[in-house]
Design a protein around this motif. Structure first.
Motif, PDB file in Angstrom:
ATOM      1  N   VAL A  56       0.704  -1.222  -0.288  1.00  0.00           N
ATOM      2  CA  VAL A  56       0.153   0.033   0.489  1.00  0.00           C
ATOM      3  C   VAL A  56       0.780   1.273   0.582  1.00  0.00           C
ATOM      4  O   VAL A  56       0.721   2.223  -0.775  1.00  0.00           O
ATOM      5  CB  VAL A  56      -1.038   0.005   1.340  1.00  0.00           C
ATOM      6  CG1 VAL A  56      -1.682   1.638   1.384  1.00  0.00           C
ATOM      7  CG2 VAL A  56      -2.156  -1.431   1.006  1.00  0.00           C
ATOM      8  N   GLY A  57       1.725   1.721   0.737  1.00  0.00           N
ATOM      9  CA  GLY A  57       2.806   2.043   0.938  1.00  0.00           C
ATOM     10  C   GLY A  57       3.576   2.339  -0.872  1.00  0.00           C
ATOM     11  O   GLY A  57       3.622   3.869  -1.267  1.00  0.00           O
ATOM     12  N   PHE A  58       3.828   1.352  -0.986  1.00  0.00           N
ATOM     13  CA  PHE A  58       3.959   1.487  -3.020  1.00  0.00           C
ATOM     14  C   PHE A  58       3.252   2.145  -4.021  1.00  0.00           C
ATOM     15  O   PHE A  58       3.369   2.965  -4.304  1.00  0.00           O
ATOM     16  CB  PHE A  58       3.855  -0.130  -3.551  1.00  0.00           C
ATOM     17  CG  PHE A  58       6.179  -0.277  -2.804  1.00  0.00           C
ATOM     18  CD1 PHE A  58       6.074  -0.163  -2.089  1.00  0.00           C
ATOM     19  CD2 PHE A  58       6.491  -0.869  -3.986  1.00  0.00           C
ATOM     20  CE1 PHE A  58       7.492  -0.590  -1.605  1.00  0.00           C
ATOM     21  CE2 PHE A  58       7.045  -1.471  -3.995  1.00  0.00           C
ATOM     22  CZ  PHE A  58       8.242  -1.417  -2.906  1.00  0.00           C
ATOM     23  N   ILE A  59       1.742   2.034  -3.208  1.00  0.00           N
ATOM     24  CA  ILE A  59       0.700   2.061  -3.821  1.00  0.00           C
ATOM     25  C   ILE A  59       0.737   3.570  -3.998  1.00  0.00           C
ATOM     26  O   ILE A  59       0.681   4.449  -4.515  1.00  0.00           O
ATOM     27  CB  ILE A  59      -0.659   1.657  -4.016  1.00  0.00           C
ATOM     28  CG1 ILE A  59      -0.648   0.154  -4.588  1.00  0.00           C
ATOM     29  CG2 ILE A  59      -1.582   2.295  -4.364  1.00  0.00           C
ATOM     30  CD1 ILE A  59      -1.406  -0.634  -3.630  1.00  0.00           C
ATOM     31  N   VAL A 103      -6.460   5.030  -5.929  1.00  0.00           N
ATOM     32  CA  VAL A 103      -7.887   4.911  -5.195  1.00  0.00           C
ATOM     33  C   VAL A 103      -7.804   3.301  -5.636  1.00  0.00           C
ATOM     34  O   VAL A 103      -7.875   2.649  -4.692  1.00  0.00           O
ATOM     35  CB  VAL A 103      -8.982   5.409  -6.063  1.00  0.00           C
ATOM     36  CG1 VAL A 103     -10.011   4.447  -5.292  1.00  0.00           C
ATOM     37  CG2 VAL A 103      -8.975   7.212  -5.449  1.00  0.00           C
ATOM     38  N   THR A 104      -7.786   2.791  -6.681  1.00  0.00           N
ATOM     39  CA  THR A 104      -8.222   1.183  -7.353  1.00  0.00           C
ATOM     40  C   THR A 104      -7.017   0.370  -6.329  1.00  0.00           C
ATOM     41  O   THR A 104      -7.025  -0.634  -5.858  1.00  0.00           O
ATOM     42  CB  THR A 104      -7.755   1.041  -9.148  1.00  0.00           C
ATOM     43  OG1 THR A 104      -6.728   1.809  -9.421  1.00  0.00           O
ATOM     44  CG2 THR A 104      -9.063   1.310  -9.473  1.00  0.00           C
ATOM     45  N   GLY A 105      -5.591   0.779  -6.725  1.00  0.00           N
ATOM     46  CA  GLY A 105      -4.267   0.433  -6.316  1.00  0.00           C
ATOM     47  C   GLY A 105      -4.886  -0.037  -4.001  1.00  0.00           C
ATOM     48  O   GLY A 105      -4.839  -0.977  -3.775  1.00  0.00           O
ATOM     49  N   LEU A 106      -5.352   1.157  -3.392  1.00  0.00           N
ATOM     50  CA  LEU A 106      -5.694   0.823  -2.286  1.00  0.00           C
ATOM     51  C   LEU A 106      -6.807  -0.228  -2.170  1.00  0.00           C
ATOM     52  O   LEU A 106      -6.965  -0.995  -1.187  1.00  0.00           O
ATOM     53  CB  LEU A 106      -6.311   1.730  -1.782  1.00  0.00           C
ATOM     54  CG  LEU A 106      -5.072   3.282  -1.578  1.00  0.00           C
ATOM     55  CD1 LEU A 106      -5.075   4.956  -1.358  1.00  0.00           C
ATOM     56  CD2 LEU A 106      -4.036   2.434  -0.402  1.00  0.00           C
ATOM     57  N   VAL A 107      -7.801   0.601  -2.638  1.00  0.00           N
ATOM     58  CA  VAL A 107      -9.263  -0.332  -2.258  1.00  0.00           C
ATOM     59  C   VAL A 107      -8.739  -2.277  -2.438  1.00  0.00           C
ATOM     60  O   VAL A 107      -9.133  -2.907  -2.275  1.00  0.00           O
ATOM     61  CB  VAL A 107     -10.763  -0.266  -4.303  1.00  0.00           C
ATOM     62  CG1 VAL A 107     -12.057  -1.747  -3.492  1.00  0.00           C
ATOM     63  CG2 VAL A 107     -11.085   1.417  -3.529  1.00  0.00           C
ATOM     64  N   PHE A 108      -8.104  -2.513  -3.786  1.00  0.00           N
ATOM     65  CA  PHE A 108      -7.230  -3.976  -4.001  1.00  0.00           C
ATOM     66  C   PHE A 108      -6.357  -4.195  -2.808  1.00  0.00           C
ATOM     67  O   PHE A 108      -6.113  -5.499  -2.982  1.00  0.00           O
ATOM     68  CB  PHE A 108      -7.432  -4.207  -5.746  1.00  0.00           C
ATOM     69  CG  PHE A 108      -8.545  -3.985  -6.372  1.00  0.00           C
ATOM     70  CD1 PHE A 108      -9.208  -5.269  -6.298  1.00  0.00           C
ATOM     71  CD2 PHE A 108      -9.263  -3.363  -6.960  1.00  0.00           C
ATOM     72  CE1 PHE A 108     -10.460  -5.592  -7.770  1.00  0.00           C
ATOM     73  CE2 PHE A 108     -10.380  -2.971  -7.328  1.00  0.00           C
ATOM     74  CZ  PHE A 108     -10.623  -4.356  -7.224  1.00  0.00           C
ATOM     75  N   GLY A 109      -5.686  -3.250  -2.871  1.00  0.00           N
ATOM     76  CA  GLY A 109      -3.889  -3.565  -2.161  1.00  0.00           C
ATOM     77  C   GLY A 109      -4.237  -3.871  -0.932  1.00  0.00           C
ATOM     78  O   GLY A 109      -4.140  -4.854  -0.290  1.00  0.00           O
ATOM     79  N   VAL A 110      -5.127  -3.219  -0.258  1.00  0.00           N
ATOM     80  CA  VAL A 110      -5.944  -3.228   0.965  1.00  0.00           C
ATOM     81  C   VAL A 110      -6.011  -5.068   1.478  1.00  0.00           C
ATOM     82  O   VAL A 110      -5.492  -5.112   3.174  1.00  0.00           O
ATOM     83  CB  VAL A 110      -6.447  -1.728   1.739  1.00  0.00           C
ATOM     84  CG1 VAL A 110      -6.321  -2.800   2.941  1.00  0.00           C
ATOM     85  CG2 VAL A 110      -5.707  -0.725   1.760  1.00  0.00           C
ATOM     86  N   GLY A 167      -3.306  -0.398 -11.975  1.00  0.00           N
ATOM     87  CA  GLY A 167      -3.546   0.611 -10.523  1.00  0.00           C
ATOM     88  C   GLY A 167      -4.402  -0.790  -9.831  1.00  0.00           C
ATOM     89  O   GLY A 167      -3.676  -1.305  -8.759  1.00  0.00           O
ATOM     90  N   ILE A 168      -5.344  -1.441 -10.546  1.00  0.00           N
ATOM     91  CA  ILE A 168      -5.702  -2.753  -9.543  1.00  0.00           C
ATOM     92  C   ILE A 168      -5.111  -4.082  -9.521  1.00  0.00           C
ATOM     93  O   ILE A 168      -3.917  -4.750  -8.832  1.00  0.00           O
ATOM     94  CB  ILE A 168      -7.138  -3.505 -10.281  1.00  0.00           C
ATOM     95  CG1 ILE A 168      -8.147  -2.047 -10.447  1.00  0.00           C
ATOM     96  CG2 ILE A 168      -7.255  -4.645  -9.842  1.00  0.00           C
ATOM     97  CD1 ILE A 168      -9.219  -2.425 -11.149  1.00  0.00           C
ATOM     98  N   GLY A 169      -4.183  -4.417 -10.625  1.00  0.00           N
ATOM     99  CA  GLY A 169      -3.231  -5.118 -10.860  1.00  0.00           C
ATOM    100  C   GLY A 169      -2.048  -4.991 -10.246  1.00  0.00           C
ATOM    101  O   GLY A 169      -1.309  -5.917  -9.676  1.00  0.00           O
ATOM    102  N   PHE A 182      -0.617  -7.012  -6.506  1.00  0.00           N
ATOM    103  CA  PHE A 182       0.817  -8.015  -7.027  1.00  0.00           C
ATOM    104  C   PHE A 182       2.056  -6.905  -5.216  1.00  0.00           C
ATOM    105  O   PHE A 182       2.350  -8.213  -4.607  1.00  0.00           O
ATOM    106  CB  PHE A 182       1.939  -6.888  -8.405  1.00  0.00           C
ATOM    107  CG  PHE A 182       2.397  -8.010  -8.338  1.00  0.00           C
ATOM    108  CD1 PHE A 182       2.627  -9.108  -8.770  1.00  0.00           C
ATOM    109  CD2 PHE A 182       4.135  -7.037  -7.952  1.00  0.00           C
ATOM    110  CE1 PHE A 182       4.860  -9.897  -8.544  1.00  0.00           C
ATOM    111  CE2 PHE A 182       5.393  -7.716  -8.079  1.00  0.00           C
ATOM    112  CZ  PHE A 182       4.983  -8.314  -8.362  1.00  0.00           C
ATOM    113  N   SER A 183       1.426  -6.026  -5.061  1.00  0.00           N
ATOM    114  CA  SER A 183       2.699  -4.218  -3.703  1.00  0.00           C
ATOM    115  C   SER A 183       1.988  -5.370  -2.669  1.00  0.00           C
ATOM    116  O   SER A 183       3.202  -5.663  -2.287  1.00  0.00           O
ATOM    117  CB  SER A 183       1.962  -3.571  -4.830  1.00  0.00           C
ATOM    118  OG  SER A 183       2.430  -3.323  -5.874  1.00  0.00           O
TER     119      SER A 183
END
Length: 432
Positions: A174-177, A297-304, A351-353, A357-358
């Motif tokens: 999430v930090g990466f995102i 936004v997408t990274g946070l939603v899917f990454g968290v 963003g989602i991918g 992954f991250s």
């Protein structure tokens, strides 16, 4: 000696306290250390942000100002030189931190020292209008950055139990995102004043190390037994794992190809928007900012959720395979639709991918390590995939743009690399 329970849930001086074969000295792994989690989150935001914002936006903007006729080749060249240097630096700094004994522990001196060096380098780059000096300052920055990266990633292996690694990996991801997205918004706002943006990124890089030492200090390890730091020990850090390393190399190859596919596009996003899609600098900056918000936004939603979900399911592979394929699908949109909305759709998929992954990547990396006693060294080898991807991605794009006179072929190449990444993750056996 009486047991002391404080900031790190210390459990006396028992050097045999282990979990999943990882010796962690006085750090208790029975519960999640929230100060460490916070420090890793902020550390990731503050080191990845300046890197992404510089290599993807401000460095191309600076080179466009200094040498507009050679900008594409120069971006590729500076990426290659920096990445080759990082291949060596990440491994060496990881190995050096493994054998370091200091009042700040094994990792602390390298995290703080790397932050200082990286900040000085970005500040120096902000003051020059010379191509050779840009290259020189960038190389120094890469050295400092990799001291941070190699040591901070190893902290997860040192101080986090298997039970929580997916969760902590997700936080780090999430930090990466957040860092990547915010850096693009910030970088886009400094397109016409790259020097000021580089100074801001220098301060952020410095803060990445300082906050980590203040929030989650490792503590002294001067009394621990360990190998002496010798030339032979440093050379041994380049020895490749051989026994039980099949899955290690599959993970390395998958990560390498995924990063190559992503960097083939993102390193050239400014030029894609101006030279391929046809936007002016102001409009390109606006699209970069919009894409960054979408990615955030997408990274946070899917990454968290991905890291904890992977812990609950006991699975990592489906997450990394799906993320590579989704980014590959995203690369199709700007290839067939050379419009702003095509790039926006790429940002959604990316963003989602990347969020998925991250959040799972570091947990998978740690679990395929062939030798836990050399965690930082072998994680450094896995992190080579990041820098190796940075070599291949820009080189592929630069070559194809020069050879074909456009960017469409580079999107196809990115898709092939990403599908290849997914295929590398499939045969991994140690991790489900």
């Amino acid at each position: 000696m009486a047991t002391e329970r404080g900031l790190f849930n210390a459990v006396g001086e028992d050097p045999e306290l282990t979990t999943s074969n990882v010796v962690v000295g006085r750090t208790s792994l029975s519960r999640l250390n929230w100060r460490l989690v916070i420090a890793l989150l902020l550390g990731a935001v503050l080191w990845i942000g300046p890197y992404i914002g510089s290599i993807g936006i401000l460095l191309p903007a600076l080179l466009q100002e200094i040498a507009p006729d050679d900008k594409v080749a120069l971006v590729g060249a500076v990426g290659v030189i920096g990445a080759v240097l990082a291949l060596v630096a990440n491994i060496v700094f990881g190995a050096l931190s493994d054998v370091t004994r200091s009042r700040m522990g094994r990792r602390g001196p390298w995290i703080l020292g790397g932050a200082v060096v990286g900040a000085v380098a970005l500040f120096g780059m902000s003051t020059t209008m010379s191509v050779p000096l840009v290259f020189a300052w960038w190389c120094l920055y890469i050295l400092g950055l990799n001291a941070i990266v190699a040591s901070m990633v190893a902290v997860i292996s040192d101080r986090v139990s298997v039970k929580y690694r997916g969760t902590v990996s997700a936080v780090y991801g999430v930090g990466f995102i957040v860092g990547s997205a915010l850096s693009q918004i910030v970088g886009a706002s400094f397109l016409e004043n790259a020097s000021a943006g580089l100074i801001l990124f220098a301060l952020c890089t410095l803060a990445s190390g300082v906050q980590f030492i203040l929030i989650a200090p490792e503590g002294s390890n001067r009394g621990e037994a360990g190998e002496r730091l010798t030339a032979r020990r440093v050379l041994a850090s380049f020895a490749l794992p051989r026994r039980g390393a099949r899955d290690f190399y599959l993970a390395l190859a998958g990560k390498f190809l995924l990063q190559a596919g992503g960097y083939a596009i993102t390193n050239y996003q400014l030029y894609i928007l101006t030279d391929y899609i046809g936007l002016d600098a102001s409009a390109a900056g606006g699209i970069i900012s919009i894409a960054a918000v979408i990615t955030l936004v997408t990274g946070l939603v899917f990454g968290v959720g991905s890291g904890p979900l992977s812990d609950r399911l006991g699975r990592r592979k489906p997450f990394v395979i799906a993320s590579a394929l989704l980014i590959a699908i995203g690369a199709v949109f700007p290839a067939v639709a050379p419009f702003a909305w095509g790039y926006i759709l790429f940002a959604v998929c990316s963003g989602i991918g990347n969020g998925v992954f991250s959040s799972v990547d570091q947990a998978l990396n740690i679990e395929v390590l062939p030798d836990k006693e050399n965690a930082a060294k072998d994680l450094g080898l896995l992190n080579v995939a990041n820098t190796g991807g940075q070599i291949i991605g820009p080189v592929v794009t630069s070559f194809l743009v020069v050879a074909t006179g456009g960017y469409q072929a580079s999107f196809a190449a990115a898709g092939v690399l990403l599908v290849g990444a997914a295929l590398c993750f499939v045969p991994i056996r140690k991790v489900r």
